[in-house]
Enzyme design. Structure first.
Site, PDB file in Angstrom:
ATOM      1  N   HIS A  66       0.849  -1.213   0.000  1.00 44.90           N
ATOM      2  CA  HIS A  66       0.000   0.000   0.000  1.00 44.90           C
ATOM      3  C   HIS A  66       0.868   1.240   0.000  1.00 44.90           C
ATOM      4  CE1 HIS A  66      -3.298   2.713   1.327  1.00 44.90           C
ATOM      5  NE2 HIS A  66      -4.059   1.781   0.782  1.00 44.90           N
ATOM      6  N   ILE A  87       1.739   4.680   1.520  1.00 48.52           N
ATOM      7  CA  ILE A  87       0.732   5.519   2.175  1.00 48.52           C
ATOM      8  C   ILE A  87       0.057   4.662   3.244  1.00 48.52           C
ATOM      9  CG2 ILE A  87      -1.444   6.777   1.887  1.00 48.52           C
ATOM     10  CD1 ILE A  87      -0.587   7.326  -1.008  1.00 48.52           C
ATOM     11  N   GLY A 109      -6.080   4.281   5.376  1.00 46.80           N
ATOM     12  CA  GLY A 109      -6.993   5.061   6.213  1.00 46.80           C
ATOM     13  C   GLY A 109      -7.630   4.239   7.313  1.00 46.80           C
ATOM     14  N   VAL A 110      -7.943   2.987   7.019  1.00 46.88           N
ATOM     15  CA  VAL A 110      -8.569   2.134   8.030  1.00 46.88           C
ATOM     16  C   VAL A 110      -7.639   1.956   9.238  1.00 46.88           C
ATOM     17  CG1 VAL A 110      -7.798  -0.064   7.032  1.00 46.88           C
ATOM     18  CG2 VAL A 110      -9.920   0.027   8.349  1.00 46.88           C
ATOM     19  N   GLU A 116      -8.257   2.940  13.107  1.00 50.11           N
ATOM     20  CA  GLU A 116      -7.969   1.957  14.163  1.00 50.11           C
ATOM     21  C   GLU A 116      -7.074   2.567  15.244  1.00 50.11           C
ATOM     22  OE1 GLU A 116      -7.700  -1.527  16.443  1.00 50.11           O
ATOM     23  OE2 GLU A 116      -9.136  -1.033  14.863  1.00 50.11           O
TER      24      GLU A 116
END
Length: 163
Positions: free
Chosen positions: A61, A67, A70-71, A75
């Site tokens: 990723h 990067i 976002g998840v 978290e």
């Protein structure tokens, strides 16, 4: 009955990685908070995540342009919120935190290796063991993400729940 959020003039506290690991059951690679500062009971705090290139999610990723997903940012916000909620319960072992809702999530800028990601969390409301937090991710003074997370704190472990 909903507990209203109030501010107190107590000295703010901090938690290092060892204390966080006593509060949360998460471990590498899913422990996403390195320290927590400015802890005001379960009302507010700032979690710190030192984003490093050797984290496993950066392999895919994205190759050549790492990067932080976002998840994982959300978290980390939830882990910071859960840790201060559990810390406020003064338990002698880690507790579980179960996501209930994630609302109003927005991502504003990418988080990349070398960034120091701050998770600013503030209690919106509490009803029993259910807490809702307003969370903001900040890197270098700029907002990179925001969300509202709601979770249930569970001081009992899986064995006591019959699993």
């Amino acid at each position: 009955m909903t507990k209203q959020v109030t501010t107190h003039d107590n000295a703010l506290e901090k938690a290092d990685l060892h204390e966080i690991m006593k509060l949360l059951p998460h471990r590498y690679p899913l422990l996403l908070v390195d320290s927590i500062i400015n802890i005001d009971g379960n009302r507010s705090a700032v979690g710190i995540k030192n984003v490093t290139f050797n984290e496993p999610h950066f392999q895919g990723h994205f190759p050549g342009e790492p990067i932080m997903p976002g998840v994982l940012i959300v978290e980390g916000m939830a882990q910071t919120s859960g840790a201060i909620g559990i810390r406020d319960l003064k338990l002698d072992k880690p507790a579980l935190v179960f996501f209930m809702t994630i609302d109003n999530v927005k991502f504003r800028k990418p988080v990349v290796p070398g960034d120091i990601l701050e998770y600013h969390v503030k209690l919106i409301k509490q009803r029993g063991s259910i807490c809702k937090y307003e969370c903001t991710g900040i890197v270098g003074g700029e907002k990179v993400a925001e969300a509202e997370v709601q979770a249930m704190l569970s001081p009992s472990d899986a064995k006591s729940r019959g699993k």
